[in-house]
Motif scaffolding. Structure first.
Motif, PDB file in Angstrom:
ATOM      1  N   ARG A   1       0.654  -1.363   0.125  1.00 57.42           N
ATOM      2  CA  ARG A   1      -0.221  -0.129   0.082  1.00 57.42           C
ATOM      3  C   ARG A   1       1.143   1.646  -0.207  1.00 57.42           C
ATOM      4  N   ALA A   2      -0.034   2.470  -0.565  1.00 52.85           N
ATOM      5  CA  ALA A   2       1.140   3.633  -0.552  1.00 52.85           C
ATOM      6  C   ALA A   2       0.536   4.096  -0.130  1.00 52.85           C
ATOM      7  N   ASP A   3       1.078   4.799   1.353  1.00 55.57           N
ATOM      8  CA  ASP A   3       0.341   6.093   2.324  1.00 55.57           C
ATOM      9  C   ASP A   3      -0.584   6.986   1.416  1.00 55.57           C
TER      10      ASP A   3
ATOM     11  N   PHE B   1      -1.866  13.919   1.094  1.00 54.31           N
ATOM     12  CA  PHE B   1      -2.593  12.303   0.518  1.00 54.31           C
ATOM     13  C   PHE B   1      -3.830  11.955   1.047  1.00 54.31           C
TER      14      PHE B   1
ATOM     15  N   THR C   1       1.771  18.494   1.940  1.00 53.22           N
ATOM     16  CA  THR C   1       1.300  18.009   0.974  1.00 53.22           C
ATOM     17  C   THR C   1       0.549  17.077   1.770  1.00 53.22           C
TER      18      THR C   1
ATOM     19  N   LEU D   1       7.812   9.843   7.537  1.00 58.16           N
ATOM     20  CA  LEU D   1       8.291  11.029   7.109  1.00 58.16           C
ATOM     21  C   LEU D   1       6.778  11.792   7.096  1.00 58.16           C
ATOM     22  N   LEU D   2       5.811  10.866   6.872  1.00 59.61           N
ATOM     23  CA  LEU D   2       4.509  11.398   7.162  1.00 59.61           C
ATOM     24  C   LEU D   2       3.912  11.337   8.245  1.00 59.61           C
TER      25      LEU D   2
ATOM     26  N   ARG E   1      -1.695  20.727  -2.553  1.00 56.57           N
ATOM     27  CA  ARG E   1       0.424  20.787  -2.202  1.00 56.57           C
ATOM     28  C   ARG E   1       0.299  22.451  -2.812  1.00 56.57           C
TER      29      ARG E   1
ATOM     30  N   LEU F   1      -6.664   7.892  10.240  1.00 53.43           N
ATOM     31  CA  LEU F   1      -8.347   7.397   9.750  1.00 53.43           C
ATOM     32  C   LEU F   1      -9.146   8.923  10.211  1.00 53.43           C
TER      33      LEU F   1
ATOM     34  N   ILE G   1      -2.335  12.440  -4.188  1.00 56.69           N
ATOM     35  CA  ILE G   1      -1.865  13.808  -3.406  1.00 56.69           C
ATOM     36  C   ILE G   1      -3.640  14.842  -3.408  1.00 56.69           C
TER      37      ILE G   1
ATOM     38  N   ASN H   1       5.414   5.239   5.654  1.00 60.58           N
ATOM     39  CA  ASN H   1       6.271   6.119   5.248  1.00 60.58           C
ATOM     40  C   ASN H   1       6.285   7.209   6.844  1.00 60.58           C
TER      41      ASN H   1
ATOM     42  N   GLY I   1      -2.391   7.620  -0.636  1.00 57.96           N
ATOM     43  CA  GLY I   1      -3.392   7.610  -2.084  1.00 57.96           C
ATOM     44  C   GLY I   1      -2.951   8.650  -3.297  1.00 57.96           C
TER      45      GLY I   1
ATOM     46  N   LEU J   1       2.326  15.454   4.329  1.00 60.64           N
ATOM     47  CA  LEU J   1       3.955  15.968   4.349  1.00 60.64           C
ATOM     48  C   LEU J   1       4.145  17.035   5.064  1.00 60.64           C
TER      49      LEU J   1
ATOM     50  N   VAL K   1      -8.824   6.520  -3.672  1.00 60.65           N
ATOM     51  CA  VAL K   1      -9.246   7.416  -4.822  1.00 60.65           C
ATOM     52  C   VAL K   1     -10.025   6.798  -5.502  1.00 60.65           C
TER      53      VAL K   1
END
Lengths: 748, 221
Positions: free
Chosen positions: B53-55, B73, B71, B143-144, B62, B148, B59, B141, B57, B89, B77
């Motif tokens: 999974r991508a943290d 996310f 930014t 950094l984020l 921004r 939920l 953007i 990630n 989804g 982020l 989607v």
């Protein structure tokens, strides 16, 4: 913490792949160790290292920072894909995984469950075509090309579902591709070995073309990376070019190394073994009949469970808890969410008992506080009469259970702490009086509704008090397990161990375990529901086919599970409010009779009549046996229901205990009533899973019973009962999807 | 000596013996070994699912606010009523990720809905309108900052992001247009499909076993 450190810590733990890969590794390890003992030359240590390395590569690609940064950096995403396509599959296949995995699985599962599939002609034909090298090569190349099309690549980056699909394609086609390169033993090649060289070189050509395109293209191909924030000092184009280089160089190396190795192997003279030392002879495998898993044999758990005062300690703890609940229920505030009698019995106790039933067995009866009081009372009361013969059945318990389920809804027992306390007191009194005047455990066996609930649900439990070695019992002449001896009483429920089968009527009191002079009774793992499939005469229980009282009990508890849960969902409550605005007692009573008595009798009776008519056989036997088979489905619904309440209100007793303790001056300060919930968004998924498992076990048991009753017309006998189970399951799914009332909590 | 079906297993020095009349366990399975690959692949693919999974989804915003690059996310989607995975982020002007910020996110409906389109599994969950702390520990990630966020109504609404950091404070209001929630039958389809699939496999198994039994009887006679 620096961003670099944070980036390196971006690992995740996803239980399904992590535990799944771990289980795969354990199965392989188990199979490999057996094969390594027998044929060490065929299964050397490097095969094990390769297989585990392959699994590790999959885990790293899916759970490491590579995955976390895949949507930010194309380079990271490319490395992730290389691990999935170039590293993990060949390593796993070098482990020659087929035989170790099959040998590592339980032998019976492999021969009985997988065996027919492995010999399925249709599957053989499909796989024969799918495994053709040309097709494998084409699928691998096609997958690689298609998923690099910008629209598809961006789709995978946006959507987790498509990202999973992409990875599944990469991994699946890579396995097909590398199969023909590695040729894991004992597979046979489709093509001559030399053909693998052009097979690999052509794949490398495709890889080179795609990689060079990524490396030299002067525009950013994937919109996601163009708009993603820059984490390194790399522009999107530099990132893309770098990803192309990663694909080109390590990718090509992955193709060229095996191509070179095969070429060298092909050109080298054939090795001769004439002068080589002979390999060690094949060693015989260890005897495969292992004693079944026995909880009493576990290092710490076993001695604790068998510690003589253990049951008494549990009983005293539960008795103390019951006393606190009764006192608070009678004297505390009559608001159920802030009273121990409103919180503990209806939410936590019920949840703990069903979870214990699922994990081990009937642990509540083991810790029963009512029998503790009864044992105390027997010091003063005679306890010498026999329970009357006409009452030696479950009908009293069936009636009491029906009354309890009706009263729960009709009088909102959960919302009346004093009534709850009264029921508990009544229970203590009944246990004391009945067992104070009647011999053995008459209360437990014939009266106690709670006990009957646990007896029926424990039919799907994974453990059973059972004889370890039947031969030892055959030689026994003292029968201490049922008669008792000078220091230990025997089974009060008259379950004679050598003829005992299943958990019906077993209170897990462990009297037989302690009485057995041969230490021949264990808490042994069994296949859940196994007892429902066979119908041999059981000690003190008899055959299920001749016990309509047990069938009625099972039906009541199964339908009761759905009725009890349905009574808490919003649409049903709204409907009830419409038809009985003031909680009209006659209406609720009529409904209870309809749902708990008429509906089970009507549906099960019809199923039995139709099933018997279609397949032959006596209706009574049909009804009695299939009704028992519905118990696992009911258990699934009870579990789903109680687990929901447990997760939503897990911490609610903390402030209630605080309030109770403050009132008697033990603590100070205001209780904090807003406690966090353990509920999670996928809680319905857990409930559905429990219901699924209940349905599948019920259907399996029904099928096995149908085969016994009608070996030829099995489906016809099975169908009406399967339909009934499916109908109940559909009702359960509907209930799970409805908003449920938060009983016994301050949450609304 | 235990026979293992394929005599090559013991190496080239073992004398080849005639196949036993009664097939041993290994010989029973060595023959269909080639067919084991797709099972293995399918098992590994199934194990792999659910993890990738991508943290965040896609953007959804921004912007640079008070010198902070934010930014945001959001997944799924497109966004729909129900729990949304929102992550933020926070970067300084040089693009360096800021890791010691306090980030809160919230959702407000443009039109107060009389009855929400989506309800959580139980009302005890923190779904009231208000701010939810977004934490780095909630994101894969690190950094984020992630959380939920329950979106209770379909249609136009707003996600607000508030950031406090040593470099300054910033707030961002992001208009969204959430689609209606997925029907429960669609949302939980794998668990609803599980029993029919298991029943189908069992039916095939029974059919194959029935066909195989007479063959085995013939073989042994």
């Amino acid at each position: 913490m620096s961003p670099e450190q944070a980036a390196l810590l971006s690992w995740t733990f996803e239980p399904v792949p992590a535990l799944g890969l771990l289980a795969t590794a354990l199965v392989y390890l188990c199979g490999w160790s057996k094969l390594h003992r027998q044929v060490p030359l065929r299964f050397p240590v490097w095969r094990l290292a390769c297989f585990l390395g392959g699994l590790a590569a999959i885990y790293v690609s899916l759970a490491s920072p590579l995955d976390a940064f895949a949507s930010f950096l194309l380079i990271a995403h490319m490395v992730q894909h290389l691990l999935l396509t170039m590293i993990a599959p060949p390593l796993i296949l070098l482990g020659a995984p087929q035989l170790p995995l099959l040998v590592g699985l339980p032998r019976r599962f492999v021969s009985q469950a997988l065996g027919p599939f492995l010999h399925w002609p249709l599957l053989k034909a499909v796989l024969h075509r799918l495994m053709h090298p040309a097709l494998c090569w084409a699928l691998f190349i096609l997958s690689n090309l298609l998923w690099h099309i910008p629209a598809l690549y961006d789709l995978a980056l946006r959507s987790p579902f498509w990202h999973e699909v992409e990875h599944a394609f990469f991994l699946g086609t890579a396995f097909l591709f590398w199969w023909h390169v590695v040729q894991p033993w004992p597979s046979r090649p489709y093509w001559p070995r030399w053909a693998t060289i052009p097979y690999l070189l052509l794949a490398d050509l495709q890889n080179t073309i795609l990689a060079s395109f990524l490396s030299f293209y002067d525009r950013v191909l994937y919109a996601t990376y163009e708009s993603a924030p820059r984490l390194l000092n790399l522009s999107p184009l530099e990132d893309q070019n770098g990803a192309g280089a990663v694909m080109w160089v390590p990718g090509s190396v992955a193709f060229l190394i095996p191509a070179g190795a095969i070429a060298i192997q092909f050109l080298s003279p054939k090795r001769r073994y004439v002068h080589a030392a002979p390999p060690p002879p094949i060693r015989p495998s260890r005897p495969t009949t292992r004693p079944p898993f026995d909880l009493f044999r576990l290092p710490v758990v076993g001695p604790v469970l068998r510690w003589k005062p253990f049951r008494r300690v549990l009983q005293v703890v539960l008795f103390a808890l019951a006393a606190v609940i009764v006192v608070d229920g009678l004297l505390g505030p009559q608001i159920s969410p802030i009273n121990l009698a409103g919180v503990l019995p209806w939410t936590h106790w019920r949840a703990f008992t069903v979870i214990a039933l699922l994990a081990v067995g009937n642990l509540f009866c083991m810790a029963c506080p009512f029998t503790f009081v009864r044992d105390l009372g027997r010091k003063f009361l005679p306890a010498r009469w026999s329970w009357p013969q006409p009452l030696r059945s479950k009908w009293i318990a069936v009636a009491l259970l029906a009354v309890y389920l009706w009263a729960y809804e009709a009088f909102d027992l959960w919302d009346h702490p004093a009534a709850t306390a009264g029921i508990i007191l009544g229970y203590f009194l009944a246990a004391l009086l009945i067992d104070g005047f009647f011999r053995d455990a008459s209360f437990c066996k014939f009266v106690c509704p709670v006990g009957q609930f646990h007896f029926v649900q424990s039919l799907a439990s994974p453990f059973e008090i059972k004889v370890r070695e039947p031969d030892i019992c055959a030689r026994c002449r003292t029968f201490d397990c049922i008669k008792g001896n000078a220091v230990q009483r025997g089974c009060e429920l008259k379950l004679f161990q050598p003829r005992k089968q299943g958990n019906m009527d077993c209170t897990f009191c462990l009297d037989c375990v302690k009485a057995c002079p041969h230490d021949n009774v264990g808490l042994i793992a069994v296949v859940p529901g196994r007892d429902l499939v066979t119908d041999l005469p059981r000690s003190s229980v008899g055959r299920y086919a001749r016990r309509p009282d047990l069938a009625a009990l099972a039906l009541l508890l199964t339908f009761g599970a759905f009725a009890n849960a349905a009574g808490m969902v919003q649409p049903v409550l709204n409907w009830l409010a419409e038809i009985a605005p003031a909680g009209d007692l006659p209406v609720v009573t009529l409904l209870a009779v309809g749902v708990l008595v008429v509906l089970p009798a009507l549906t099960a009776g019809t199923a039995a009549v139709v099933s018997s008519a279609l397949g032959g056989g006596p209706r009574k036997e049909n009804l009695c046996r299939f009704a028992m088979a519905l118990a696992p489905l009911g258990f699934g619904m009870w579990l789903a229901h109680f687990v929901f309440h447990f997760f939503t209100a897990a911490l609610t007793p903390i402030p209630v205990f605080h309030r109770a303790a403050r009132e008697i001056g033990l603590v100070t300060g205001e209780p904090v009533w807003t406690v966090p919930s353990w509920a999670f968004y996928d809680l319905p998924a857990l409930e559905l899973l429990l219901l699924d498992l209940g349905l599948l076990l019920t259907l399996y048991v029904c099928w096995r019973i149908a085969r016994q009753l009608a070996p030829v017309r099995t489906f016809r006998v099975f169908f009406p009962w399967g339909l009934l189970a499916a109908g109940l399951f559909a009702v359960g799914v509907w209930i799970i999807f409805q908003p449920m009332e938060m009983r016994g909590t301050l949450m609304h | 000596m235990r026979r293992i079906g394929y005599v090559e297993a013991a190496g080239p020095h073992v004398r080849k013996e005639p196949a036993p009349m009664r097939r041993s366990f290994s010989s029973f399975f060595v023959l269909p070994m080639r067919r084991g690959l797709p099972f293995l692949a399918a098992a590994l693919v199934l194990l792999a699912r659910g993890s990738c999974r991508a943290d965040g989804g896609a953007i959804i915003a921004r912007e640079t606010v008070n010198g902070l690059n934010l930014t945001v996310f959001a997944a799924p989607v497109p966004l729909r009523a129900g729990p949304a995975d929102v992550s933020v982020l926070v970067q300084d002007a040089q693009g360096q990720a800021i890791l010691d910020a306090t980030v809160e996110i919230g959702w407000t409906s443009a039109v107060p809905a009389a009855s929400p389109d989506w309800l959580p599994p139980c009302c005890s969950m923190n779904t009231l309108q208000g701010l939810t702390p977004a934490l780095r520990s909630h994101s894969q990630n690190k950094l984020l900052y992630g959380a939920l966020l329950p979106i209770r109504s379909a249609g136009e609404s707003e996600i607000s992001v508030h950031v406090k950091s040593p470099q300054g404070e910033a707030s961002l209001n992001i208009p969204i247009n959430a689609a209606p929630p997925r029907a429960p039958l669609l949302a939980y389809w794998p668990l609803l499909a599980f029993p029919p699939v298991a029943i189908g496999l069992f039916a095939v198994h029974q059919r194959l076993s029935r066909h195989e039994s007479p063959k085995r009887r013939q073989d042994t006679t």
